[in-house]
Design a protein around this motif. Structure first.
Motif, PDB file in Angstrom:
ATOM      1  N   MET A 286      34.726  26.799  37.577  1.00  0.00           N
ATOM      2  CA  MET A 286      35.255  25.431  37.658  1.00  0.00           C
ATOM      3  C   MET A 286      35.819  25.197  36.333  1.00  0.00           C
ATOM      4  O   MET A 286      35.471  25.570  35.263  1.00  0.00           O
ATOM      5  CB  MET A 286      34.237  24.554  38.282  1.00  0.00           C
ATOM      6  N   SER A 287      36.508  24.076  36.533  1.00  0.00           N
ATOM      7  CA  SER A 287      37.294  23.554  35.509  1.00  0.00           C
ATOM      8  C   SER A 287      36.524  22.838  34.716  1.00  0.00           C
ATOM      9  O   SER A 287      35.454  22.217  35.223  1.00  0.00           O
ATOM     10  CB  SER A 287      38.753  22.722  35.471  1.00  0.00           C
ATOM     11  N   GLU A 288      36.797  22.230  33.514  1.00  0.00           N
ATOM     12  CA  GLU A 288      36.161  21.629  32.593  1.00  0.00           C
ATOM     13  C   GLU A 288      35.820  20.076  32.962  1.00  0.00           C
ATOM     14  O   GLU A 288      36.510  19.570  33.425  1.00  0.00           O
ATOM     15  CB  GLU A 288      36.751  21.487  31.086  1.00  0.00           C
ATOM     16  N   LYS A 289      34.381  19.726  32.725  1.00  0.00           N
ATOM     17  CA  LYS A 289      34.364  18.097  33.271  1.00  0.00           C
ATOM     18  C   LYS A 289      35.061  17.147  32.174  1.00  0.00           C
ATOM     19  O   LYS A 289      35.010  17.479  30.903  1.00  0.00           O
ATOM     20  CB  LYS A 289      32.891  17.869  33.099  1.00  0.00           C
ATOM     21  N   LEU A 290      35.737  16.195  32.787  1.00  0.00           N
ATOM     22  CA  LEU A 290      36.367  15.116  31.678  1.00  0.00           C
ATOM     23  C   LEU A 290      35.544  13.997  31.614  1.00  0.00           C
ATOM     24  O   LEU A 290      35.003  13.565  30.608  1.00  0.00           O
ATOM     25  CB  LEU A 290      37.625  15.003  32.099  1.00  0.00           C
ATOM     26  N   LEU A 291      35.457  13.575  32.754  1.00  0.00           N
ATOM     27  CA  LEU A 291      34.782  12.141  32.945  1.00  0.00           C
ATOM     28  C   LEU A 291      33.493  12.149  33.957  1.00  0.00           C
ATOM     29  O   LEU A 291      33.854  12.697  35.203  1.00  0.00           O
ATOM     30  CB  LEU A 291      35.733  11.229  33.365  1.00  0.00           C
ATOM     31  N   GLU A 292      32.470  11.749  33.958  1.00  0.00           N
ATOM     32  CA  GLU A 292      31.465  11.889  34.991  1.00  0.00           C
ATOM     33  C   GLU A 292      30.690  10.207  34.854  1.00  0.00           C
ATOM     34  O   GLU A 292      30.275   9.811  33.670  1.00  0.00           O
ATOM     35  CB  GLU A 292      30.306  12.869  34.449  1.00  0.00           C
ATOM     36  N   VAL A 293      30.775   9.666  36.054  1.00  0.00           N
ATOM     37  CA  VAL A 293      30.213   8.315  35.957  1.00  0.00           C
ATOM     38  C   VAL A 293      28.712   8.538  36.815  1.00  0.00           C
ATOM     39  O   VAL A 293      29.098   9.042  38.078  1.00  0.00           O
ATOM     40  CB  VAL A 293      31.427   7.330  36.804  1.00  0.00           C
ATOM     41  N   ASN A 294      27.810   7.992  36.359  1.00  0.00           N
ATOM     42  CA  ASN A 294      26.649   8.047  37.254  1.00  0.00           C
ATOM     43  C   ASN A 294      26.062   6.477  37.356  1.00  0.00           C
ATOM     44  O   ASN A 294      25.788   5.963  36.272  1.00  0.00           O
ATOM     45  CB  ASN A 294      25.645   8.806  36.452  1.00  0.00           C
ATOM     46  N   GLY A 295      25.666   6.175  38.603  1.00  0.00           N
ATOM     47  CA  GLY A 295      24.970   4.864  38.776  1.00  0.00           C
ATOM     48  C   GLY A 295      25.573   3.771  38.152  1.00  0.00           C
ATOM     49  O   GLY A 295      24.922   2.961  37.617  1.00  0.00           O
ATOM     50  N   LEU A 296      26.945   3.691  38.060  1.00  0.00           N
ATOM     51  CA  LEU A 296      27.564   2.705  37.158  1.00  0.00           C
ATOM     52  C   LEU A 296      27.207   1.223  37.983  1.00  0.00           C
ATOM     53  O   LEU A 296      27.677   1.084  39.096  1.00  0.00           O
ATOM     54  CB  LEU A 296      28.990   2.764  36.862  1.00  0.00           C
ATOM     55  N   LYS A 297      26.858   0.197  37.099  1.00  0.00           N
ATOM     56  CA  LYS A 297      26.737  -1.177  37.757  1.00  0.00           C
ATOM     57  C   LYS A 297      27.104  -2.074  36.911  1.00  0.00           C
ATOM     58  O   LYS A 297      27.057  -2.183  35.287  1.00  0.00           O
ATOM     59  CB  LYS A 297      25.119  -1.431  37.795  1.00  0.00           C
ATOM     60  N   THR A 298      28.204  -2.835  37.289  1.00  0.00           N
ATOM     61  CA  THR A 298      28.934  -3.999  36.489  1.00  0.00           C
ATOM     62  C   THR A 298      28.661  -5.203  37.211  1.00  0.00           C
ATOM     63  O   THR A 298      29.340  -5.214  38.340  1.00  0.00           O
ATOM     64  CB  THR A 298      30.363  -3.578  36.120  1.00  0.00           C
ATOM     65  N   TYR A 299      28.089  -6.321  36.516  1.00  0.00           N
ATOM     66  CA  TYR A 299      27.564  -7.311  37.275  1.00  0.00           C
ATOM     67  C   TYR A 299      28.503  -8.534  36.598  1.00  0.00           C
ATOM     68  O   TYR A 299      28.520  -8.479  35.265  1.00  0.00           O
ATOM     69  CB  TYR A 299      26.100  -7.800  37.440  1.00  0.00           C
ATOM     70  N   PHE A 300      28.680  -9.577  37.315  1.00  0.00           N
ATOM     71  CA  PHE A 300      29.240 -10.933  36.601  1.00  0.00           C
ATOM     72  C   PHE A 300      28.379 -11.920  36.871  1.00  0.00           C
ATOM     73  O   PHE A 300      27.869 -12.175  37.916  1.00  0.00           O
ATOM     74  CB  PHE A 300      30.630 -11.333  37.273  1.00  0.00           C
ATOM     75  N   TYR A 301      27.746 -12.424  35.596  1.00  0.00           N
ATOM     76  CA  TYR A 301      26.652 -13.522  35.718  1.00  0.00           C
ATOM     77  C   TYR A 301      27.718 -14.931  35.540  1.00  0.00           C
ATOM     78  O   TYR A 301      27.689 -15.500  34.747  1.00  0.00           O
ATOM     79  CB  TYR A 301      25.849 -13.438  34.730  1.00  0.00           C
ATOM     80  N   THR A 302      27.872 -15.381  37.002  1.00  0.00           N
ATOM     81  CA  THR A 302      28.540 -16.632  37.167  1.00  0.00           C
ATOM     82  C   THR A 302      27.634 -17.647  37.522  1.00  0.00           C
ATOM     83  O   THR A 302      26.412 -17.352  37.549  1.00  0.00           O
ATOM     84  CB  THR A 302      29.693 -16.625  38.065  1.00  0.00           C
ATOM     85  N   MET A 303      28.072 -18.901  37.367  1.00  0.00           N
ATOM     86  CA  MET A 303      27.356 -20.331  37.801  1.00  0.00           C
ATOM     87  C   MET A 303      26.771 -19.940  39.064  1.00  0.00           C
ATOM     88  O   MET A 303      25.635 -20.580  39.349  1.00  0.00           O
ATOM     89  CB  MET A 303      28.245 -21.377  37.490  1.00  0.00           C
ATOM     90  N   LYS A 304      27.633 -19.359  39.963  1.00  0.00           N
ATOM     91  CA  LYS A 304      27.098 -19.382  41.240  1.00  0.00           C
ATOM     92  C   LYS A 304      26.082 -18.059  41.732  1.00  0.00           C
ATOM     93  O   LYS A 304      25.806 -18.153  42.709  1.00  0.00           O
ATOM     94  CB  LYS A 304      28.314 -19.179  42.237  1.00  0.00           C
ATOM     95  N   GLY A 305      25.885 -17.432  40.525  1.00  0.00           N
ATOM     96  CA  GLY A 305      25.094 -16.221  40.979  1.00  0.00           C
ATOM     97  C   GLY A 305      25.405 -14.930  40.186  1.00  0.00           C
ATOM     98  O   GLY A 305      26.562 -15.023  39.713  1.00  0.00           O
ATOM     99  N   VAL A 306      24.937 -13.961  40.725  1.00  0.00           N
ATOM    100  CA  VAL A 306      25.389 -12.842  40.281  1.00  0.00           C
ATOM    101  C   VAL A 306      26.307 -11.979  41.183  1.00  0.00           C
ATOM    102  O   VAL A 306      25.980 -11.636  42.268  1.00  0.00           O
ATOM    103  CB  VAL A 306      23.980 -11.819  39.756  1.00  0.00           C
ATOM    104  N   VAL A 307      27.475 -11.635  40.592  1.00  0.00           N
ATOM    105  CA  VAL A 307      28.431 -10.888  41.562  1.00  0.00           C
ATOM    106  C   VAL A 307      28.247  -9.266  41.346  1.00  0.00           C
ATOM    107  O   VAL A 307      28.603  -9.158  40.138  1.00  0.00           O
ATOM    108  CB  VAL A 307      30.002 -11.417  41.231  1.00  0.00           C
TER     109      VAL A 307
END
Lengths: 383, 319
Positions: B1-22
């Motif tokens: 198989m070809s070379e790995k370029l990018l591997e994303v694992n369990g990525l979490k991005t949250y926004f901490y807003t006044m109304k709560g966590v998005v």
């Protein structure tokens, strides 16, 4: 009725130049419509006595719309499709041309005695341009518009109830509060915002894009219009909910006996809902005919390029790079090219140099190629 | 198989807003090989743009990457500090074509200056060398190199988009993220831009991550397609898997709602309801409230199942 259909022979060989039909089946026709916007001249231009320049947004457009049909006006941005739509509603000053509209009996009687209104046909088409603004109100109720942007076209400080009540208020529909409430509740039900009580007192920001577009549709239909100009009604919505709004529009059309002029840039969509389509380029119609036939088998080189350009959900497409049969960019509508306005971008012209002279000098007429199918291109017209 | 370029694992991005966590991105995994292109599709608000901004570490406040790993060419880029990331990865390794070219360019600088700036900062070119190189980059994207002296307002929308693409390619990065690169462009210009991206992909051997709500546009370029819903990937596979054999009800719904240019006119279908509020997503499968196959089981989170080689679906129908 057939006898009324006027067609003009231009040449010895019987090629017919397009003329809008004016029978009682036609709710609206537009003839040689021109909308030119003057550009401001700078002081040096005035001193040098340079002539005023014009943006020729719509530059001689003719078409007719049958009662109960969906007529699509399609083309890229800047081709004049929205300006054409707006001129039907008297929302933009018309430079030249005729907009013949067949009003209901009631409206016809109302304006019958007013001086200066031009009656164009036996069937009762009136020239909308000749109607003074102060007598235009009954027509506004009959011809309505659905706007493109559901986020920008609803007043954020008004509740849904207030937004829908305003047209009733202006046109004096419904005598009591209860009656109006019923009309609004019924309209909300018709656009499937149920139960209506839950939506009436909300503000636009409390609704999703799809729900807001339903309000825009409800507002357009609450006065029982006959003709609705829908300007890209779903282009701002996610693909996944577009079909739902379109289905709603088609259901309402059937239920209320509406006629739509559907302004769109999306030919694939037009193929699904339109009966006939006119393809516009730089202020002119280049091709007109049955929607499916035009899109599946385009004649005009511009329509061909437009159809080629539409992406299809087909995984094989990623392996091929297909050059589009079009060159350059859309010229400015201030300096419209001479002759056929598409000639600087036309690739067919490169293969047919013998046509060059003609295409560069003379504007091709919109002529009938097949039954009901018109093309403005020297490839098809008699020279 | 070809070379790995990018591997994303369990990525979490949250926004901490006044109304709560998005929870805009909530546990995303995928793998991209060198030269391979990935399309990420989903409705507005599904987290696809946030995912892109997370990969290039430009998540706007109050958003934060709160978990997971992003391995780019064997390095976890989330462990680098901002300075290192800026010097070694951003634009040199991963660059981005921003949404809405109209606003991505600075109106008071010439386009030559804007492209040259990248080369001056990252490669220590002199201004003259950089402008020369900028001209070459413009030629590569099909614009007359003499245009380096033009200002953005002198160019058409399509040309501006080409300039933005030239900027993304200035340092010849192996991965380019294109976030809705053709919104607000006409179909003809859109097709020309897609052709350009295809050509560049072939000639330079770059990987492209194309983010769009339009599955037909993604088909133009992607070898692999990920469907996102409510901050998660619900289906991922090769282009053939997704377009010819879609398994997740959401993917099927998306494909069914696209009007086609040819063939029989079948009634278009749609997905009823609205996407979930990511500050308070439904428990279990996030698509369940809109799904016609939803059952009891869907109250639990569905696992990611490989139903054929390289084709993963997160749905209880197949578990």
């Amino acid at each position: 009725m057939l006898a009324l259909r006027i067609k003009v022979n231009i040449m010895a060989e019987s090629q017919l130049v397009y003329e809008p039909s004016k029978t009682s089946e036609i709710i609206l026709y537009v003839e040689k419509l021109k909308v030119h916007f003057p550009l401001r001249r700078s002081i040096t231009d005035i001193v040098k006595r340079k002539p005023r320049l014009y943006v020729r947004a719509v530059d001689g457009v003719s078409f007719d719309v049958k009662k109960g049909e969906v007529f699509a006006l399609a083309g890229e941005s800047g081709c004049g499709k929205t300006t054409t739509g707006k001129s039907i509603l008297k929302l933009t000053p018309v430079t030249n041309g005729v907009i013949g509209y067949l009003p209901s009996e009631k409206t016809l009687n109302e304006v019958n005695n007013i001086q200066g209104i031009r009656r164009l046909t036996e069937s009762g088409h009136l020239d909308l341009n000749s109607i003074p603004e102060k007598f235009f109100k009954p027509f506004r109720a009959e011809i309505q518009m659905i706007w493109q942007d559901p986020f920008g076209s609803l007043n954020p400080r008004r509740t849904i109830y207030e937004i829908l009540e305003e047209p009733l208020d202006i046109h004096g529909v419904g005598s009591s509060r209860e009656e109006r409430y019923d009309i609004i509740a019924k309209m909300l039900e018709a656009v499937k915002l149920t139960p209506p009580d839950e939506f009436m007192y909300r503000y636009p920001h409390m609704l999703s894009g799809g729900q807001r577009q339903r309000i825009v549709i409800a507002r357009a239909l609450i006065l029982n219009p006959k003709l609705v100009v829908a300007d890209e009604p779903v282009s701002m919505l996610d693909v996944s909910i577009r079909a739902e709004i379109l289905q709603l529009m088609m259901d309402l059309k059937k239920k209320l006996g509406l006629t739509y002029i559907f302004i769109t840039h999306d030919l694939a969509l037009a193929r699904y809902i339109a009966n006939r389509i006119a393809i516009m380029y730089l202020g002119k119609i280049v091709e007109l005919g049955e929607a499916r036939k035009v899109i599946e088998n385009p004649y005009h080189p511009y329509t061909k390029a437009l159809v080629e350009a539409i992406p299809e959900p087909d995984p094989d497409r990623r392996h091929i790079i297909k050059e589009l049969p079009i060159k350059g960019e859309v010229p400015s509508p201030v300096n419209v090219p001479s002759g056929c306005r598409f000639h600087p971008r036309c690739v067919v012209l490169d293969q047919r140099p013998e046509l060059a002279e003609l295409c560069k000098k003379k504007e091709p007429p919109l002529i009938e190629v097949n039954q009901g199918r018109y093309v403005a291109c020297w490839l098809y017209a008699n020279k | 198989m070809s070379e790995k370029l990018l591997e994303v694992n369990g990525l979490k991005t949250y926004f901490y807003t006044m109304k709560g966590v998005v929870k805009a991105v909530d546990g995303v995994d995928f793998l991209l090989s060198k030269g391979e292109s990935l399309g990420i599709a989903g409705e507005s608000g599904c987290g696809k743009s946030t995912l892109a901004f997370s990969i290039i570490r430009l998540v706007p406040a109050p958003g934060r990457i709160v978990g997971g790993k992003i391995n780019f060419m064997g390095k976890n880029v989330l462990e680098l500090n901002e300075e290192e990331f800026r010097k070694t990865i951003r634009w040199k390794g991963i660059s981005m074509i921003f949404q809405g070219a109209m606003n991505a360019l600075n109106p008071v600088y010439t386009i030559g200056d804007q492209i040259a700036e990248i080369l001056v900062i990252h490669k220590n070119y002199t201004k003259k060398e950089a402008l020369e190189e900028a001209g070459k980059l413009l030629a590569m994207v099909g614009i007359d190199p003499r245009r380096i002296r033009s200002y953005p307002h002198e160019l058409s929308g399509g040309m501006k988009q080409r300039v933005v693409i030239a900027m993304a390619l200035a340092l010849k990065p192996p991965l380019v993220i294109a976030d809705e690169p053709t919104t607000a462009l006409d179909v003809v210009v859109q097709a020309q831009i897609m052709n350009l991206l295809k050509k560049l992909k072939k000639e330079l051997g770059i990987s492209i991550i194309l983010i769009s709500h339009d599955l037909s546009l993604i088909a133009e370029i992607a070898d692999k397609v990920a469907i996102m819903y409510g901050g998660k990937i619900v289906e991922i596979g090769s282009s053939e898997h997704i377009y010819l054999n879609p398994k997740h009800p959401y993917t099927q719904g998306l494909l069914g709602s696209i009007p086609r240019l040819k063939g029989e006119i079948k009634d278009l279908t749609w997905i009823p309801g609205v996407p979930p509020d990511l500050s308070n997503p439904p428990p279990g499968c996030r698509f369940a409230p809109r799904c016609k196959y939803a059952s009891e089981k869907c109250n639990k989170e569905p696992p990611m199942i490989e139903i054929e080689k390289g084709h993963f679906v997160s749905c209880w129908l197949y578990a």
